[in-house]
Write a protein that holds these residues in place. Sequence first.
Motif, PDB file in Angstrom:
ATOM      1  N   GLY A 186      -2.683  14.773  -6.889  1.00 39.35           N
ATOM      2  CA  GLY A 186      -3.063  14.442  -8.415  1.00 39.35           C
ATOM      3  C   GLY A 186      -3.269  12.859  -8.327  1.00 39.35           C
ATOM      4  N   PHE A 187      -3.276  11.933  -7.086  1.00 35.24           N
ATOM      5  CA  PHE A 187      -3.331  10.732  -6.892  1.00 35.24           C
ATOM      6  C   PHE A 187      -4.881  10.314  -7.568  1.00 35.24           C
ATOM      7  CE2 PHE A 187      -4.990   7.155  -4.676  1.00 35.24           C
ATOM      8  CZ  PHE A 187      -3.745   6.147  -4.682  1.00 35.24           C
ATOM      9  N   ARG A 188      -4.636   9.339  -8.594  1.00 32.52           N
ATOM     10  CA  ARG A 188      -5.881   8.849  -9.301  1.00 32.52           C
ATOM     11  C   ARG A 188      -5.631   7.251  -9.601  1.00 32.52           C
ATOM     12  NH1 ARG A 188      -7.847   9.578 -14.560  1.00 32.52           N
ATOM     13  NH2 ARG A 188      -6.060  10.925 -15.172  1.00 32.52           N
ATOM     14  N   MET A 189      -6.673   6.660  -9.278  1.00 30.31           N
ATOM     15  CA  MET A 189      -6.503   5.009  -9.506  1.00 30.31           C
ATOM     16  C   MET A 189      -7.644   4.517 -10.224  1.00 30.31           C
ATOM     17  SD  MET A 189      -7.114   3.965  -5.341  1.00 30.31           S
ATOM     18  CE  MET A 189      -7.079   2.281  -5.706  1.00 30.31           C
ATOM     19  N   THR A 190      -7.527   3.343 -10.939  1.00 33.31           N
ATOM     20  CA  THR A 190      -8.534   2.761 -11.708  1.00 33.31           C
ATOM     21  C   THR A 190      -8.242   1.264 -11.499  1.00 33.31           C
ATOM     22  OG1 THR A 190      -7.271   2.679 -13.641  1.00 33.31           O
ATOM     23  CG2 THR A 190      -8.901   4.381 -13.423  1.00 33.31           C
ATOM     24  N   MET A 191      -9.092   0.402 -11.942  1.00 33.05           N
ATOM     25  CA  MET A 191      -8.714  -0.809 -11.777  1.00 33.05           C
ATOM     26  C   MET A 191      -8.458  -1.789 -13.166  1.00 33.05           C
ATOM     27  SD  MET A 191     -11.274  -0.048  -9.272  1.00 33.05           S
ATOM     28  CE  MET A 191     -10.255   1.125  -8.374  1.00 33.05           C
ATOM     29  N   ALA A 192      -7.592  -2.538 -13.385  1.00 38.31           N
ATOM     30  CA  ALA A 192      -7.265  -3.247 -14.409  1.00 38.31           C
ATOM     31  C   ALA A 192      -8.712  -4.451 -14.948  1.00 38.31           C
ATOM     32  CB  ALA A 192      -6.015  -3.882 -14.365  1.00 38.31           C
ATOM     33  N   PRO A 193      -8.905  -4.401 -15.911  1.00 44.85           N
ATOM     34  CA  PRO A 193      -9.942  -5.299 -16.323  1.00 44.85           C
ATOM     35  C   PRO A 193      -9.106  -6.868 -15.938  1.00 44.85           C
ATOM     36  CG  PRO A 193      -9.112  -4.509 -18.170  1.00 44.85           C
ATOM     37  CD  PRO A 193      -8.399  -3.802 -17.342  1.00 44.85           C
ATOM     38  N   PHE A 194     -10.160  -7.753 -15.545  1.00 51.50           N
ATOM     39  CA  PHE A 194      -9.589  -9.224 -15.595  1.00 51.50           C
ATOM     40  C   PHE A 194      -9.853  -9.658 -17.094  1.00 51.50           C
ATOM     41  CE2 PHE A 194     -11.352  -8.934 -11.419  1.00 51.50           C
ATOM     42  CZ  PHE A 194     -10.240  -9.238 -10.707  1.00 51.50           C
ATOM     43  N   LEU A 204      -7.024   5.834  -0.849  1.00 51.38           N
ATOM     44  CA  LEU A 204      -7.523   7.292  -0.998  1.00 51.38           C
ATOM     45  C   LEU A 204      -7.221   8.143  -0.014  1.00 51.38           C
ATOM     46  CD1 LEU A 204     -10.973   6.926  -2.885  1.00 51.38           C
ATOM     47  CD2 LEU A 204      -8.891   7.391  -3.952  1.00 51.38           C
ATOM     48  N   GLN A 205      -7.537   7.619   1.349  1.00 52.06           N
ATOM     49  CA  GLN A 205      -6.935   8.400   2.667  1.00 52.06           C
ATOM     50  C   GLN A 205      -5.722   8.772   2.538  1.00 52.06           C
ATOM     51  OE1 GLN A 205      -8.012   6.622   6.328  1.00 52.06           O
ATOM     52  NE2 GLN A 205      -9.299   8.708   6.687  1.00 52.06           N
ATOM     53  N   GLN A 206      -4.640   7.600   2.270  1.00 56.81           N
ATOM     54  CA  GLN A 206      -3.291   7.771   2.357  1.00 56.81           C
ATOM     55  C   GLN A 206      -2.608   9.071   1.441  1.00 56.81           C
ATOM     56  OE1 GLN A 206      -1.003   4.290   2.813  1.00 56.81           O
ATOM     57  NE2 GLN A 206      -3.092   3.224   3.470  1.00 56.81           N
ATOM     58  N   LYS A 220       0.623  -1.046   0.036  1.00 61.65           N
ATOM     59  CA  LYS A 220      -0.019  -0.165  -0.057  1.00 61.65           C
ATOM     60  C   LYS A 220       0.791   1.308  -0.077  1.00 61.65           C
ATOM     61  CE  LYS A 220      -4.357  -1.832   2.207  1.00 61.65           C
ATOM     62  NZ  LYS A 220      -3.883  -3.215   2.271  1.00 61.65           N
ATOM     63  N   VAL A 221       1.940   1.164   0.790  1.00 65.36           N
ATOM     64  CA  VAL A 221       2.825   2.332   1.006  1.00 65.36           C
ATOM     65  C   VAL A 221       3.417   2.678  -0.428  1.00 65.36           C
ATOM     66  CG1 VAL A 221       4.897   3.345   1.848  1.00 65.36           C
ATOM     67  CG2 VAL A 221       3.143   2.244   3.196  1.00 65.36           C
ATOM     68  N   TRP A 222       4.063   1.516  -0.893  1.00 59.85           N
ATOM     69  CA  TRP A 222       4.653   1.422  -2.382  1.00 59.85           C
ATOM     70  C   TRP A 222       3.758   2.151  -3.535  1.00 59.85           C
ATOM     71  CZ3 TRP A 222       5.929  -4.142  -1.874  1.00 59.85           C
ATOM     72  CH2 TRP A 222       7.271  -4.435  -1.080  1.00 59.85           C
ATOM     73  N   PHE A 223       2.265   1.718  -3.390  1.00 65.10           N
ATOM     74  CA  PHE A 223       1.418   2.155  -4.517  1.00 65.10           C
ATOM     75  C   PHE A 223       1.161   3.782  -4.397  1.00 65.10           C
ATOM     76  CE2 PHE A 223      -2.936   2.605  -5.729  1.00 65.10           C
ATOM     77  CZ  PHE A 223      -2.940   2.043  -7.235  1.00 65.10           C
ATOM     78  N   VAL A 224       0.831   4.035  -3.086  1.00 69.93           N
ATOM     79  CA  VAL A 224       0.660   5.441  -2.864  1.00 69.93           C
ATOM     80  C   VAL A 224       1.963   6.475  -3.125  1.00 69.93           C
ATOM     81  CG1 VAL A 224       0.049   7.223  -1.045  1.00 69.93           C
ATOM     82  CG2 VAL A 224      -1.126   4.985  -1.082  1.00 69.93           C
ATOM     83  N   GLN A 225       3.054   5.949  -2.778  1.00 72.02           N
ATOM     84  CA  GLN A 225       4.441   6.690  -3.064  1.00 72.02           C
ATOM     85  C   GLN A 225       4.764   6.542  -4.464  1.00 72.02           C
ATOM     86  OE1 GLN A 225       7.447   4.933  -0.483  1.00 72.02           O
ATOM     87  NE2 GLN A 225       6.450   6.268   1.352  1.00 72.02           N
ATOM     88  N   GLY A 226       4.229   5.681  -5.260  1.00 74.83           N
ATOM     89  CA  GLY A 226       4.669   5.523  -6.682  1.00 74.83           C
ATOM     90  C   GLY A 226       5.731   4.604  -7.044  1.00 74.83           C
ATOM     91  N   SER A 227       6.206   3.726  -6.008  1.00 74.69           N
ATOM     92  CA  SER A 227       6.901   2.857  -6.215  1.00 74.69           C
ATOM     93  C   SER A 227       6.566   1.820  -6.880  1.00 74.69           C
ATOM     94  CB  SER A 227       7.608   2.325  -4.956  1.00 74.69           C
ATOM     95  OG  SER A 227       8.396   3.558  -4.189  1.00 74.69           O
ATOM     96  N   ALA A 228       5.134   1.439  -6.780  1.00 78.87           N
ATOM     97  CA  ALA A 228       4.747   0.307  -7.520  1.00 78.87           C
ATOM     98  C   ALA A 228       3.509   0.935  -8.310  1.00 78.87           C
ATOM     99  CB  ALA A 228       4.026  -0.722  -6.516  1.00 78.87           C
ATOM    100  N   LEU A 229       3.481   0.711  -9.690  1.00 78.40           N
ATOM    101  CA  LEU A 229       2.409   1.496 -10.402  1.00 78.40           C
ATOM    102  C   LEU A 229       0.960   0.688 -10.277  1.00 78.40           C
ATOM    103  CD1 LEU A 229       4.782   3.229 -11.317  1.00 78.40           C
ATOM    104  CD2 LEU A 229       3.502   3.200 -13.644  1.00 78.40           C
ATOM    105  N   MET A 230       1.039  -0.988 -10.056  1.00 80.26           N
ATOM    106  CA  MET A 230       0.054  -1.358 -10.078  1.00 80.26           C
ATOM    107  C   MET A 230      -0.003  -2.509  -8.694  1.00 80.26           C
ATOM    108  SD  MET A 230      -0.536  -2.772 -14.034  1.00 80.26           S
ATOM    109  CE  MET A 230       1.218  -3.145 -14.284  1.00 80.26           C
ATOM    110  N   LEU A 231      -0.987  -2.639  -8.224  1.00 75.30           N
ATOM    111  CA  LEU A 231      -1.133  -3.270  -6.744  1.00 75.30           C
ATOM    112  C   LEU A 231      -2.207  -4.125  -6.647  1.00 75.30           C
ATOM    113  CD1 LEU A 231      -0.119  -3.619  -3.527  1.00 75.30           C
ATOM    114  CD2 LEU A 231      -1.798  -1.673  -3.141  1.00 75.30           C
TER     115      LEU A 231
END
Length: 544
Positions: A348-356, A340-342, A318-329
Motif C-alpha cells: 500500500g506504499f503511496r507517496m506524495t510531495m509537500a508543497p513549498f 518506489l522500487q524499495q 530512504k530505509v526509514w521512509f520506506v519502512q515507515g519510521s520516518a513519515l516525511m523525507l
Amino acid sequence: MTTNAPRGITRRGLIAGGLGIAATGLLAGCDTVTRSTDVKAINRAVTLPDYVPWAGGPDPVLPKTSALMPSAFRRIPSELVPTDRVPGDGSTLHGSVPTNSPVPPSKGSNPYWQGLDERMGVDLDLTITPNADWGNKFATQVAGDTLGDVFTVFGTFSYLPQFLEAKAANLTEILSGSGVRDYPYLANLPTASWRGTVFSGGIYGVPVPRGPLTTGVLHRRQDLFEQLGVDPSFRDLDEFEALCREVSDPQRNRWALGSVPTNILASMFGVPNQWDEQGGRLTHMYEVDAYQDMLEASRKLLADGLVHPDSVTAYNGKVWFVQGSALMLQDSYSAIPGLLQQAEPGSGFRMTMAPFVGPGGAKPKPWLGDPNNAITALAAGPEERIRMLLGVLNWCASPFGTEAWMYRKFGIEGRDFDFRDGAPVLTKTGNSETALGEFPLQYFTECPLPLFYSGAPEMTDVVYESLSSWLDDGITNPTYGLYSPTNSTKGPAIGTYATSAINDVLLGRAPVSGWKAVVRDWRRRGGDAMRREFEQALEARAGA
C-alpha cells in the motif's frame, strides 16, 4: 545546514582531497598550473552548443507549463523509435564510472552488458566503483594515468580546469554552436547543463544532466498519513511543527522527519540558494539573518524529537521512509524511482510531495537543483576517435521513446524484464544485470530525465503537480558553472568546518547565538576569497 549537505560535502571532500594530491603531481609540468589563480581566464566564456529539443518521439501526456518542466509520460509507447545506426567502430572503449547501485555482474556473465556492446558497436570495458570509494579510486587512476577513454568528473576538486586542459579533449570545435547538431541527442541536452562543462574558454566535457529533478523536496508517506487520519498539509512553520508533533511517536519507532528538511525551511525563511547575487555582488546564505533563523528552527525540530534521532550521525533516510519510521523525507525528485522500487509489493506504499511554503505567506522560491549530476570527459586523442566516442555518448543520451532508452533501462525482455499490465518490470536477474535499472553507463551521459514511473503511472501526475506549483519561481545557485580556485582547494575544508559548527548547533552542543562568530571565521578561512573569485568569474562570463 542539512543532514543532507554534510554527506555531499564529505563525498566531494574525499574527491577533492585525494585528487588534490594526485593532480598536483600529475600537472606539475603543465603551463596551465601557472594560471591556477587567473580567475577571469579560467572562467572565460565560449559559444555553447545549440539547444535543439528532440521532436521524434511520443508526445507528452501533460503540457509543458514551464521551459524547465520535464516531459511527462504514463506508459511506454507501443512503438519505439529505432536507433539510427551503431555509433562505434568495434574498438575497445575503456571507461571509469561511479555507481550508487550494486556493481553489476561482469560482461562475461552479463548478457545485458553484451547487448550494450552490440548496440553501441564497441567493446565496453568499464571500471565501476561504488560512490563511497570513488574519490580515492579516481585519485589513483589520475596518478596512474589509467582513467581510460571516457570518465566521469565531479565538479569540486583541486585544479579541475588545469586537469581537464592537460588530460581531456577540448570539444569546442566539434560541439560549439551548430556543431552539436551532428549529435541530435546531445543537442537535446539543455543549455544550462552545458554551462557546467566550460573551463578556460573551452568545452571540456558532456553533461550528465538531471535538470530540476535534482531539487530537494519533502516526500510524504501519504498512505501512513491516511491511516493515522492526519491531513499532512501546512501553511507556515507553526503548522508544520504542529503536524510533526502530531505524527511523531518514538515509542512506536515513528518520527515525522528522516532529516531536517532544509529546502522546505529555506523556502519558508527566504534563504538564498548558496549565494545571492545582486548587481554582480555576492552574499553567502550563511551571512543573512534568515539563515540563523532557519538554524534555530532546525535545532528545535531535533530537540523536540520530531526528527529521527540518528539523522545527523548515522543517516539512513530512504530505509526509514520506506519502512515507515520516518513519515516525511527530504530527498530529490530523482530519488522517487528508487523509493518506489524499495517498497514492498502489496504494502500500500503511496507517496506524495509537500508543497513549498514562502516566508510570511509570500510566494515560495525553492532552491532549484543544479542542472547536472556530473560531467563526462573524453581523453585527448585524434579527432576521428573523439567523434566516434561522441557518437557513443549520443547513443547514451537517446531519449524516452527510443529503443536505445528502453534497452538501457530494462534490458532483455523475458530475461531482465517482463511486461505486467503493460508496464516493464525488472526481474530478479534484471535487477542484477542492469544494476536496478541504473547501469552506470548513465554516468557517461543521459537524456533529460522524463517523468515516467514504470508500474506507477499515477506518480507522473503527482510529480507533475508538485513541479507545476513552483518551478518557474525556483532560484538557482548563481555560481553554478563558475570556478573559484579557493573553493576548489580550500572549499572542502571550509565546508567541513561549517558543517561541524552546524551539527554542534543542531545537537545542542553550541548555541545558535554563536553562529555569527562562526560566519566571521568562515569568511576568514576562505569565504571572502571565494566571494571575490566568484564575482570575478561572474564579470568574466558577463563580459563575453
